[in-house]
Design a protein around this motif. Structure first.
Motif, mmCIF file in Angstrom:
data_model
loop_
_atom_site.group_PDB
_atom_site.id
_atom_site.type_symbol
_atom_site.label_atom_id
_atom_site.label_comp_id
_atom_site.label_asym_id
_atom_site.label_seq_id
_atom_site.Cartn_x
_atom_site.Cartn_y
_atom_site.Cartn_z
ATOM 1 N N VAL A 140 -1.810 5.386 7.206
ATOM 2 C CA VAL A 140 -1.306 5.304 8.335
ATOM 3 C C VAL A 140 -2.180 5.298 9.225
ATOM 4 N N GLU A 141 -3.566 4.929 9.495
ATOM 5 C CA GLU A 141 -4.705 5.526 10.230
ATOM 6 C C GLU A 141 -4.724 3.819 10.904
ATOM 7 N N GLU B 85 1.797 4.851 1.481
ATOM 8 C CA GLU B 85 1.865 5.643 3.481
ATOM 9 C C GLU B 85 0.738 5.845 3.605
ATOM 10 N N ALA B 86 -0.426 7.065 2.454
ATOM 11 C CA ALA B 86 -0.926 8.011 2.802
ATOM 12 C C ALA B 86 -2.275 6.442 3.317
ATOM 13 N N ARG C 173 7.759 6.232 -0.596
ATOM 14 C CA ARG C 173 7.911 4.895 0.106
ATOM 15 C C ARG C 173 9.188 3.771 0.004
ATOM 16 N N PHE D 265 -5.273 10.407 12.403
ATOM 17 C CA PHE D 265 -4.152 10.832 12.103
ATOM 18 C C PHE D 265 -3.084 11.033 10.854
ATOM 19 N N LYS E 117 0.733 -1.587 0.059
ATOM 20 C CA LYS E 117 -0.076 -0.601 0.157
ATOM 21 C C LYS E 117 0.596 0.706 0.286
#
Ligand code: ATP
Ligand code: MG
Lengths: 238, 371
Positions: free
Chosen positions: A114-115, A110-111, B209, B11, A108
């Motif tokens: 995050v959760e 990064e965004a 990433r 977050f 996936k």
């Protein structure tokens, strides 16, 4: 069966750290592994996770032979592990340790993770240290990070290697509750642990290793009460 | 673990800092000034800046390889020389426009790097370094056999690729200058684009990433595999990208020189030793380090290059002193001392402002650590 081991063996020179080990793990099970120091428990995890190549035998994940698959491929296929000797990415922060695991373990961006990384940090009690360098953590927090980082890959099969050692009774209870929750959400768990009462609060089956061999398995209470296991642990408190 | 619900995110990731925002604005201003430089600076400034910018590009790509990925190559001259020779081949043999030829040369250098990587990646540590050098020597020996490109003695670019090139002629028409002056400006602009591109590419890679994966691999390669990072694939990507950069830079450097020979194009001293010095002196594994390093290198070279081999010994001694006493280099030492990061890559976790506790970030009580 999520995991099937077929006569899995690993020799280090003359030493047989794993000696023709075979057992199956059905999807959704919580399995405990015990055995004295040097029995070959961590070696078995390395064989399952792909960190070590076996000398003989096979590993099947979801019925597929993954014996020749790399650790990276097995992670993507759903195996997550914690290391007994913590192996954090020291120059990354705690959060970044999870981020890299979530991005690459699940393919996936990064965004998108995050959760879930934040939630894992919360569940493992590391949220207040999210932005600290992993290399600056205490041993206890490094162990927490091991579990958190494995969880960040959202494994279907989670391998936990001695994560309860050194915890206070209260912390141990919290850990047990956390692992039960992970298990309840559908994750298959294999847990190596010397703190037997914590282990028995989670697992429904126990496997006993000694000198690289599987010597007993079955209902945790029955296994713990068996003469064989008592003999191995003679002198060391259970 | 629990699924993320569709509610407002709790977050957020933050990478930018107030310092980096200021730095970004300064960068834009600097780029505008540098782009306008040919309109008010003389030829010697153009030529010096060309040297600085091309060495900076090489340094950025070598830093990506050695600093960020732990691939200590002493053979990047393989791709500098290959890129340079490919430029000559495209322009002399194919009549291709030199600007296009630079890009094509870089692309082919990258293509060649792919199979080469399977060879050199079998070697670890010091053997890898030696392997990359051997590859460069092999490339040099092969190109010395290519008679049509001058063999061992080398060859020169035709006028169509230099003074008569479309880009140069366009500048001549715009400014009414002599072709030789216009060529210096053209080379300078190309070098500026390349240097900005090099910094942008390396920084972009680190911010993606993949940058996290590279850091993880450097810290613990075995553990990086257990979280799904394919270390070999990442390193191969970096090796190929570095070859692409070195190839384009080599092509541009020799477009400006307009003369090539195998010994010069595959020079270990010029394209690896000097680059090594620049990165070490400035600060390895930082974007800013090579920028600082190349300026120091240029100053030293201007002052001392007339001393011949003594100059090389001085450079070597200086590099050793820096490695012993300031292993992070000039910029690395300053960055640590003043916590200064113009190109930040650190990802901080924060509570999103909409939800959670708006005044606190998870690190509020903790010191925020950088390396
Ligand atoms: N890489 C290695 N090279 C050589 N021997 C090894 C290696 N890894 C483990 N061993 C040996 O294999 C045996 C089993 O080790 P392993 O770490 O699997 O035991 P363990 O059951 O996890 O023990 P502990 O409870 O102490 O963690 C030990 O005798 C150990 O010394
Ligand atoms: Mg162990």
């Amino acid at each position: 069966m999520i995991l099937e081991l077929r006569d899995l063996s690993k020799s280090f020179g003359a030493l047989k750290a794993a000696d023709a080990i075979s057992f199956d793990v059905p999807e959704g099970e919580a399995l405990g592994i015990i055995g004295p120091n040097g029995a070959g428990k961590s070696t078995l995890f390395s064989l399952v996770s792909g960190a070590l190549a076996p000398s003989a035998g096979r590993v099947l994940l979801d019925g597929r032979d993954v014996t020749r698959a790399s650790a990276q491929q097995r992670c993507v296929a759903g195996i997550g592990r914690s290391h007994q000797i913590p192996a954090p990415f020291e120059k990354l922060t705690v959060f970044e340790n999870l981020l890299v695991a979530a991005c690459f373990g699940r393919g996936k961006r990064e965004a998108e993770v995050v959760e879930s990384c934040g939630e894992v940090l919360e569940a493992t009690g590391l949220l207040s240290k999210a932005n600290r360098l992993a290399g600056s953590l205490s041993l206890l927090d490094r162990k927490r990070l091991e579990m958190a980082r494995a969880l960040a890959t959202q494994p279907r099969l989670l391998l936990l290697d001695e994560i309860a050692g050194g915890l206070t009774e209260g912390e141990c209870q919290e850990l047990v509750a956390a692992i039960r929750k992970i298990h309840a959400s559908g994750t298959t768990i294999i847990w190596i642990e010397h703190i037997v009462h914590a282990l028995l609060a989670v697992v429904s089956r126990l496997v006993v290793l000694n000198f690289g061999r599987l010597i007993a398995q079955g209902d945790p209470r029955e296994v713990m009460d068996s003469a064989q296991v008592r003999e191995i642990y003679l002198g060391s408190p259970i | 673990m629990a699924m993320t619900n569709a509610a407002a995110p709790r977050f957020a990731i933050r990478t930018r800092t107030p310092v980096s925002t200021i730095a970004a604005v300064c960068c834009v201003v600097l780029v505008v000034v540098l782009a306008a430089l040919p309109f008010f600076a003389g030829r010697s400034v153009m030529q010096n800046m060309f040297f600085i910018l091309t060495m900076l590009s090489l340094a950025q790509f070598w830093n990506l390889l050695a600093g960020y990925s732990g691939l200590i190559s002493v053979g990047q001259q393989a791709f500098v020389g290959l890129g340079a020779y490919l430029l000559f081949a495209w322009t002399i043999l194919g009549g291709v426009d030199p600007v296009l030829a630079i890009v094509l040369s870089g692309a082919i250098a990258a293509l060649v790097a792919l199979p080469t990587s399977f060879l050199v990646f079998r070697l670890k540590g010091a053997y890898f370094a030696v392997g990359t050098w051997v590859v460069a020597e092999v490339f040099r020996l092969i190109l010395a056999q290519v008679k049509i490109l001058g063999g061992g003695t080398g060859t020169a670019l035709p006028k169509e690729a230099t003074n008569d090139a479309a880009f140069v002629q366009w500048i001549v028409q715009m400014t009414g200058e002599r072709a030789a002056v216009a060529r210096d400006k053209a080379d300078y602009w190309l070098a500026l684009i390349l240097a900005i591109g090099a910094i942008g590419l390396v920084y972009g890679l680190l911010r993606s990433r993949r940058g996290l994966a590279l850091a993880a691999i450097r810290d613990n390669e075995a553990a990086s595999g257990s979280v799904g990072v394919d270390a070999t694939r990442m390193k191969r990507l970096v090796y190929v990208v570095s070859a692409f950069g070195a190839g384009m830079t080599g092509a541009l450097i020799y477009l400006a020189k307009a003369r090539i020979s195998p010994d010069a194009a595959f020079s270990l001293i010029d394209w690896t030793a000097f680059v090594f010095f620049i990165v070490i002196i400035g600060g390895i594994a930082t974007i800013e380090g090579p920028i600082v390093g190349v300026l120091i290198f240029w100053l030293i070279q201007n002052e001392l290059s007339s001393f011949g081999s003594v100059y090389l010994m001085l450079l070597g001694a200086l590099a050793i002193i820096v490695m012993l006493f300031f292993p992070k280099g000039v910029w690395g030492t300053l960055a640590e001392r003043f916590d200064l990061h113009l190109f930040p890559i650190r990802r901080s976790l924060e509570f999103a402002s909409a939800a959670g506790d708006p005044k606190s970030s998870p690190a509020v009580e903790e010191e925020i650590s950088h390396d």
